[in-house]
Every structure is written in structure tokens, then in C-alpha cells.
Design an enzyme around this catalytic site. Structure first.
Site, PDB file in Angstrom:
ATOM      1  N   LYS A 191      75.498 -98.117  97.219  1.00 54.87           N
ATOM      2  CA  LYS A 191      76.744 -98.136  96.466  1.00 54.87           C
ATOM      3  C   LYS A 191      76.879 -99.527  95.861  1.00 54.87           C
ATOM      4  CE  LYS A 191      81.615 -96.899  96.910  1.00 54.87           C
ATOM      5  NZ  LYS A 191      82.155 -98.057  96.199  1.00 54.87           N
ATOM      6  N   GLU A 197      91.482-103.870 103.430  1.00 52.45           N
ATOM      7  CA  GLU A 197      92.939-103.845 103.619  1.00 52.45           C
ATOM      8  C   GLU A 197      93.608-102.956 102.575  1.00 52.45           C
ATOM      9  OE1 GLU A 197      92.960-108.143 103.984  1.00 52.45           O
ATOM     10  OE2 GLU A 197      94.520-107.886 105.484  1.00 52.45           O
ATOM     11  N   SER A 218      86.831 -90.532  91.691  1.00 53.45           N
ATOM     12  CA  SER A 218      86.499 -91.607  92.613  1.00 53.45           C
ATOM     13  C   SER A 218      85.778 -90.966  93.808  1.00 53.45           C
ATOM     14  CB  SER A 218      87.828 -92.276  92.940  1.00 53.45           C
ATOM     15  OG  SER A 218      87.835 -92.785  94.185  1.00 53.45           O
ATOM     16  N   LEU A 219      85.415 -91.742  94.796  1.00 52.53           N
ATOM     17  CA  LEU A 219      84.707 -91.177  95.949  1.00 52.53           C
ATOM     18  C   LEU A 219      85.543 -91.317  97.205  1.00 52.53           C
ATOM     19  CD1 LEU A 219      81.087 -92.624  95.579  1.00 52.53           C
ATOM     20  CD2 LEU A 219      81.727 -90.223  95.488  1.00 52.53           C
ATOM     21  N   ASP A 239      89.131-105.418 100.100  1.00 50.37           N
ATOM     22  CA  ASP A 239      89.014-103.975  99.854  1.00 50.37           C
ATOM     23  C   ASP A 239      89.415-103.162 101.079  1.00 50.37           C
ATOM     24  OD1 ASP A 239      86.071-103.825  97.715  1.00 50.37           O
ATOM     25  OD2 ASP A 239      88.105-104.575  97.435  1.00 50.37           O
TER      26      ASP A 239
HETATM   27  S1  IVH Z   1      78.438 -91.404  92.234  1.00 50.77           S
HETATM   28  C1  IVH Z   1      82.593 -88.928  91.501  1.00 50.77           C
HETATM   29  N1  IVH Z   1      76.775 -93.244  92.984  1.00 50.77           N
HETATM   30  O1  IVH Z   1      81.630 -96.156  93.426  1.00 50.77           O
HETATM   31  C2  IVH Z   1      82.036 -90.278  91.518  1.00 50.77           C
HETATM   32  N2  IVH Z   1      78.994 -93.910  92.480  1.00 50.77           N
HETATM   33  O2  IVH Z   1      84.078 -95.734  94.932  1.00 50.77           O
HETATM   34  C3  IVH Z   1      80.545 -90.177  91.425  1.00 50.77           C
HETATM   35  N3  IVH Z   1      79.385 -96.316  92.704  1.00 50.77           N
HETATM   36  O3  IVH Z   1      83.455 -94.746  90.822  1.00 50.77           O
HETATM   37  C4  IVH Z   1      79.996 -91.506  91.497  1.00 50.77           C
HETATM   38  N4  IVH Z   1      77.340 -96.863  93.300  1.00 50.77           N
HETATM   39  O4  IVH Z   1      81.607 -96.405  90.164  1.00 50.77           O
HETATM   40  C5  IVH Z   1      78.032 -92.989  92.607  1.00 50.77           C
HETATM   41  N5  IVH Z   1      75.145 -94.746  93.638  1.00 50.77           N
HETATM   42  C6  IVH Z   1      76.407 -94.499  93.262  1.00 50.77           C
HETATM   43  C7  IVH Z   1      77.371 -95.523  93.133  1.00 50.77           C
HETATM   44  C8  IVH Z   1      78.666 -95.175  92.741  1.00 50.77           C
HETATM   45  C9  IVH Z   1      78.545 -97.325  93.032  1.00 50.77           C
HETATM   46  C10 IVH Z   1      80.802 -96.484  92.346  1.00 50.77           C
HETATM   47  C11 IVH Z   1      81.242 -95.584  91.222  1.00 50.77           C
HETATM   48  C12 IVH Z   1      82.445 -94.864  91.749  1.00 50.77           C
HETATM   49  C13 IVH Z   1      82.851 -95.720  92.903  1.00 50.77           C
HETATM   50  C14 IVH Z   1      83.630 -94.931  93.909  1.00 50.77           C
END
Ligand code: IVH
Length: 405
Positions: free
Chosen positions: A136, A36, A83-84, A34
Site C-alpha cells: 500500500k 489517531e 476508499s479501502l 493517521d
Molecule cells: S486499490 C477501491 N491498491 O490506498 C480502492 N489502493 O486507503 C482501490 N493505495 O485510495 C484501490 N496502494 O489510493 C489499491 N496497491 C494499492 C494501493 C492503493 C495505495 C491507496 C489508494 C486508495 C487508498 C485507500
């Protein structure tokens, strides 16, 4: 950098990332870690920002996630699944927080200098913004729609706009309520969360697959993803998938929460699993402390956690901050150092222990992984190495399972 060079690199990166997307999301067979992948994507983003004239309409940065697989019905998300933004650095988390403060107070610059305008803004001088910090979960994003309290749809994220209908599989997940508990839930509710597999269930599944001569899954996330996309949900049951709710898409009708924290609490009363380590924090210091604590705890957890998601707690503040095309401004992910890396096998040697036990050892081109440099690994599962036919000169994905001695 010369524009002609930038153009070439943008094209090469785009193709490369697309290939990795395909391996990762469609074939469930990633070939790079991930970290990379993130590095390639960040490099492409930076280049596209500097040379926007070369940005391809099909660039990998245009996608939030994955290609849709052909065999499951598709679902168009009413609200895009974003996405984040993520980072491995606490300093960048601090910068994110500064942007949040600025975004919430049009006169932030003024009130930092104690201007009388400070009172005009949403934030009162010196006021802290409450945040949530949540593990996460390293799983598969999934949206569950409830109408009048009944589960009517389970959909994967797909490319963020269009996902796959996996209702039949989602229904096999015991931590997903088929009917919401209690009274007073919204007429329409789309919760979003993470489908994942416990480390133990993953190990058990791979043992079974090995016995049956089937291909092994690379990690619990890929096992969860593969299981969620099965066509026959009778098989899915035995995979023991789990679900943690973490956010929402559509929320219409009664009892609209005012904050993320209130939403999580409501979800608990509706019968969802909310990660028990989630924390409401008064300020950023508390969040940072939590990030460090969880990084220590990470190995003890029953499931993979790859970082901490930090969110502005108040939903009105979230709305005020809004989102970019890709990700919301009100949230950010602090990622733990990667336990995975790819490197070259230099040679496979044999180590003879004090008691005469012979253990094969892979000598690697040294690679940085989870804060340390790895140059060799003992091969306790030599049968598997033989089966995969791994030899010197091969590129391998290595994963640190414990501490390096
Ligand atoms: S909030 C706008 N909370 O991480 C996205 N996401 O890398 C709001 N993820 O697509 C998501 N744990 O699938 C949120 N506690 C958490 C999370 C989480 C895992 C995942 C999620 C997202 C991805 C982004």
C-alpha cells in the site's frame, strides 16, 4: 451511553474530523497521525451505526476523501473513486476473508457442513480464492484516462466523486506513459494508482526548502500531494514525482482482463510502473506471510509503504462481492503499525555525551508509537526546533525514523 451524550459526541467528532480533513487535504499540514485520525473516524462510524437518528447529512463519514481546492478545474469521476476498509489486525483480515468466502458462495454455510447444495455456488467445496497482495503505497490517489492510447486526463481523487484536473502535472511524471506502449489496449482506459515521492527526493526537497527559508513538508505523501496540485508544472518537474498503477475505473473495448493479476501484467506491457513486490497468492496463508515479510522490509524501501492491500484476484468474483457506499468488499488494507503519534513536550533538556558533546533532548509525555513507547527524542536539528519555537506544553507530531534503542 445516553442518546443525548451520543448526539453531542457525534457532533463534536464530526467537527473535529472535518478540521483534520481540512488541515490534511487542503492545507497539507496534518496535526494528528493517521492512526489517531482512523480512530476518530471509526469511533464516529460506530456511534452513527448505533444512533443513526443523529447522523448528520454532512458527517465526515459521508466523504470518502477531501475537499476540492478552488484553483484547479474540477473533474467529475465517471465511476466513484472509493476508499479501502483498513485494519491493523491479522485476525480482522481473516474475518474479511471469511466474509469473502461467504459472499461468493450463497451456500457457504451448507458446504462447510458438506451439503450437497455446495455445487450450486460459484465456489466448489474447499476451493481457495486466489488473492493479490500489493504494497500500500503511501502517496496520492490519481486517475489517468487514456483514449485510443493517449493520455487525456489526470485527476486527483478529491472527495471521491469530484477531483481536480492535474493533467499538466501528471504529464511531468516520468513513470506515467503519455502514449500507451504496444498494441491491443482498450479504446478507453482509466487506470488508477498512486503518485508518490521517494524518501530521498523528499529529504532533498526539504533541505532545499530549509535553505530557502520555506516551510517544510511533513512527509513524502504531503510533498507529493502539494507538488501534484501546483499550478505551474515547471516546478512539478523538479519534484520528481513517481506513479505506481494499482487498479482501474473504466475499461472499455478490447482485451478486458479476467483478473487483477492479468490487469497488472497488461499495465506493464502498456508502459506503466507496477510495484515489483506485488504478489499473486493461492490462499490467505500466503498473503499473511507476505504481510509479515513486507513489514520487516518496509524501512529498506525507497518510498513509504503503510501496509498491504489484499484483493480478490478474479474480476467476476469482485463484481459478485460488490461494494458498500465507501469501499469495495473485495479488497481490504492491512496497515502496518503507525510510526507517527502526537504527544505533549514536557520539557527540553540537554544531554552531555561522554566526549562532551551537548545534545538537546525533548522529554515527552510517553506515547505508544509503532509498537514501542516513546518518552524522549534527541534533537539533532535544533535550529529547526528553534525556528518552529517548540516549547514545553506544546503538542507535537513525532515520527519514528528508525529502531528505538
Ligand atoms: S486499490 C477501491 N491498491 O490506498 C480502492 N489502493 O486507503 C482501490 N493505495 O485510495 C484501490 N496502494 O489510493 C489499491 N496497491 C494499492 C494501493 C492503493 C495505495 C491507496 C489508494 C486508495 C487508498 C485507500
Amino acid at each position: 451511553m445516553k442518546p443525548s451524550e451520543a448526539k453531542k459526541e457525534i457532533e463534536a467528532l464530526s467537527t473535529q474530523i472535518e478540521e483534520h480533513n481540512d488541515r490534511y487535504y487542503v492545507q497539507n499540514k496534518p496535526s494528528i497521525s493517521d492512526a489517531e485520525y482512523d480512530r476518530l473516524l471509526k469511533r464516529l462510524m460506530a456511534l452513527e451505526e448505533e444512533f443513526p437518528q443523529f447522523k448528520l447529512p454532512t458527517s465526515a463519514t459521508q466523504r470518502v476523501g477531501a475537499k476540492v481546492e478552488g484553483n484547479l478545474p474540477t473533474v467529475t469521476h465517471r465511476l466513484k473513486m472509493l476508499s479501502l476498509d483498513n485494519t491493523y489486525s491479522i485476525d480482522e483480515i481473516k474475518l474479511w476473508y471469511e466474509r469473502v468466502v461467504k459472499g461468493l458462495s450463497p451456500h457457504a454455510g451448507d458446504f462447510l457442513r458438506s451439503s450437497p447444495h455446495a455445487g450450486d455456488s460459484l465456489l466448489v467445496k474447499g476451493q481457495q480464492i486466489s488473492l493479490t497482495a500489493e504494497p500500500k503505497i503511501d502517496g496520492v490517489s490519481c486517475a489517468l484516462t487514456y483514449k485510443e492510447g493517449q493520455l487525456v486526463l489526470g485527476a486527483t481523487r478529491g472527495d471521491g466523486s469530484v477531483g481536480e484536473d492535474v493533467t499538466h502535472n501528471v504529464k511531468t511524471i516520468r513513470s506515467v506513459p503519455l502514449k500507451l506502449k504496444g498494441k491491443g489496449h482498450p479504446q478507453q482506459l482509466e487506470v488508477r494508482g498512486e503518485v508518490y515521492m521517494d524518501k530521498e527526493d523528499f529529504a532533498r526537497l526539504n533541505r532545499q526548502r530549509q535553505e530557502q527559508g520555506e516551510e517544510l513538508f511533513v512527509n513524502p505523501r504531503n510533498a507529493a500531494s502539494g507538488s501534484l496540485k501546483l499550478l505551474d508544472s515547471r516546478l512539478t518537474v523538479s519534484r520528481r514525482l513517481r506513479f505506481f498503477v494499482h487498479s482501474f475505473g473504466i475499461l472499455e473495448g478490447k482485451n478486458h482482463p479476467e483478473s487483477q493479476w492479468e490487469f497488472l501484467q497488461q499495465c506493464q506491457t502498456y508502459g506503466f510502473a507496477v510495484n515489483p513486490f506485488s504478489l499473486l497468492c493461492k490462499n490467505l496463508d500466503e498473503v499473511i506471510r507476505f504481510c509479515h515479510q513486507m513489514q520487516q522490509k518496509r524501512q529498506e524501501l525507497l518510498y513509504d509503504v503503510d501496509g498491504i492491500v489484499i484483493k480478490v484476484n478474479n474480476l467476476a468474483q469482485q463484481q459478485q462481492l460488490g461494494a458498500t457506499m465507501k469501499s469495495p468488499r473485495w479488497a481490504v488494507a492491512f496497515k502496518f503499525p503507525a510510526y507517527q503519534a502526537t504527544t505533549l513536550v514536557k520539557e527540553i533538556t540537554v544531554q552531555v555525551g561522554r566526549t562532551g558533546v551537548v545534545t538537546p533532548v525533548a522529554e515527552f509525555q510517553p506515547v505508544f508509537c509503532g509498537g514501542v513507547t516513546i518518552s524522549r527524542a534527541t534533537l539533532h536539528n535544533f535550529d529547526e526546533i528553534k525556528r518552529l519555537n517548540i516549547n514545553s506544553g506544546d503538542r507535537v507530531l513525532i515520527e519514528r525514523a528508525g529502531d528505538v534503542i
